[in-house]
Scaffold this active site. Sequence first.
Site, PDB file in Angstrom:
ATOM      1  N   GLN A 123       0.811  -1.221   0.000  1.00 34.50           N
ATOM      2  CA  GLN A 123       0.000   0.000   0.000  1.00 34.50           C
ATOM      3  C   GLN A 123       0.847   1.275   0.000  1.00 34.50           C
ATOM      4  OE1 GLN A 123      -1.920  -1.415   3.715  1.00 34.50           O
ATOM      5  NE2 GLN A 123      -1.347   0.567   4.568  1.00 34.50           N
ATOM      6  N   CYS A 172      -5.400  -0.257   2.673  1.00 36.29           N
ATOM      7  CA  CYS A 172      -5.541  -1.643   3.140  1.00 36.29           C
ATOM      8  C   CYS A 172      -6.969  -2.142   2.979  1.00 36.29           C
ATOM      9  CB  CYS A 172      -5.098  -1.785   4.591  1.00 36.29           C
ATOM     10  SG  CYS A 172      -6.125  -0.884   5.759  1.00 36.29           S
ATOM     11  N   HIS A 221      -6.784  -1.979  10.950  1.00 35.17           N
ATOM     12  CA  HIS A 221      -6.087  -2.414   9.731  1.00 35.17           C
ATOM     13  C   HIS A 221      -6.786  -3.607   9.082  1.00 35.17           C
ATOM     14  CE1 HIS A 221      -2.755  -2.881   7.002  1.00 35.17           C
ATOM     15  NE2 HIS A 221      -2.443  -4.071   7.465  1.00 35.17           N
ATOM     16  N   ASN A 267      -1.240  -9.795   4.267  1.00 36.02           N
ATOM     17  CA  ASN A 267      -1.143  -8.365   4.565  1.00 36.02           C
ATOM     18  C   ASN A 267      -0.862  -7.598   3.270  1.00 36.02           C
ATOM     19  OD1 ASN A 267      -1.068  -5.977   5.991  1.00 36.02           O
ATOM     20  ND2 ASN A 267       0.814  -6.432   7.110  1.00 36.02           N
TER      21      ASN A 267
END
Length: 333
Positions: A132, A138, A276, A300
């Site tokens: 990102q 995210c 997140h 992630n």
Amino acid sequence: MIPVVFLTILCLGMASSTPSPDPILDADWQKWKIKYGKTYNLEEEGRKKAVWEENMKMIKLHNGENGLGKNGFTMEMNEFGDMTGEEFRNTMINFQVPTLKKEKNVQKRLAGDVPNFINWKKRGYVTTVRKQSDCNACWAISVAGAIEGQMFRKTGKLIPLSVQNLVDCSRSHGNEGCYRGNTYLAFEYVKDNGGLESEATYPYEDKEGPCRYSPDNSTANIRGVMLVPQSENALMYAVATIGPISIAIDARHNSFQFYKRGIYYEPYCSSRNISHSMLVVGYGFEGEESEGRKYWLVKNSMGIKWGIRGYVKIARDHGNHCGIATYGMYPLV
Ligand SMILES: *[C@@H]1O[C@H](CO)[C@@H](O)[C@H](O)[C@H]1NC(C)=O
Ligand SMILES: *[C@@H]1O[C@H](CO)[C@@H](O)[C@H](O)[C@H]1NC(C)=O
């Protein structure tokens, strides 16, 4: 009937403190800067180095003499080494949006006969790890990942979808581009918009721009979004029977910033203070199951140099650790 409160996700910010620079670490600092291509002006250099040294000490302390780490996981110095924990926390302010109650959108089954191990990545459902960088996307990356998985399930083709399309265009549904966003609203955008472009036609720019969606380039579409009830059993059932699931966690901690490998467990983690978004792509356990070393396998969006080539294993069946089961969602494709 589960009332679900949605938050807007700010993704990751980073870290502060002002220790005195230690000349012994100088060579390592120079190496680290070269490795990650960091350059600072003179004014910045001192502060950044001090922050980096503090982080270095914290990581060494966590990993210990034996390098095995505490709480079942290890940390490592990474490209976020010049960011302080305070910076991190300061930029992770959650924004709550109105409570939505849509019973029909809540997954009915809470548990079932499911395998002990699932890894959708191995079954071709998961695209490569994204980064990102300067845009807090995210939430968009998580949503794109969940749709990519369900499109693969339906068509047998794995096509990276446009995160930029979500960043630029879901403003119409209340998201705030590179500042923050809400996964639910992003799914709603795709449904209402009638499509989403692919990464190939609408590539990631790491900054916000005008909405340039074109229906002619639409690659994916969804009929709606389902909410997973807020329990790890329900999440396990969803992961086992559906595919990758969009989730969000409390990622405010230094331990997350510098996570390397092992099963992430943060004693100060909250299951409510969520900041997140990521994508659960499976689950499993290490060693004997009875020892409680169960994990969620989570993709992630901080590049492949972070964690386990971009992934993190998060403690499973530890009381909804870090809120892993608080905001589970998946699209109906
Ligand atoms: C939640 O996180 C924010 C930062 O992201 C912090 O300022 C706040 O104190 C936290 N609240 C609780 C209840 O932990
Ligand atoms: C589809 O995407 C390509 C690549 O970005 C672009 O050149 C083209 O103009 C787009 N088509 C339409 C109809 O917008």
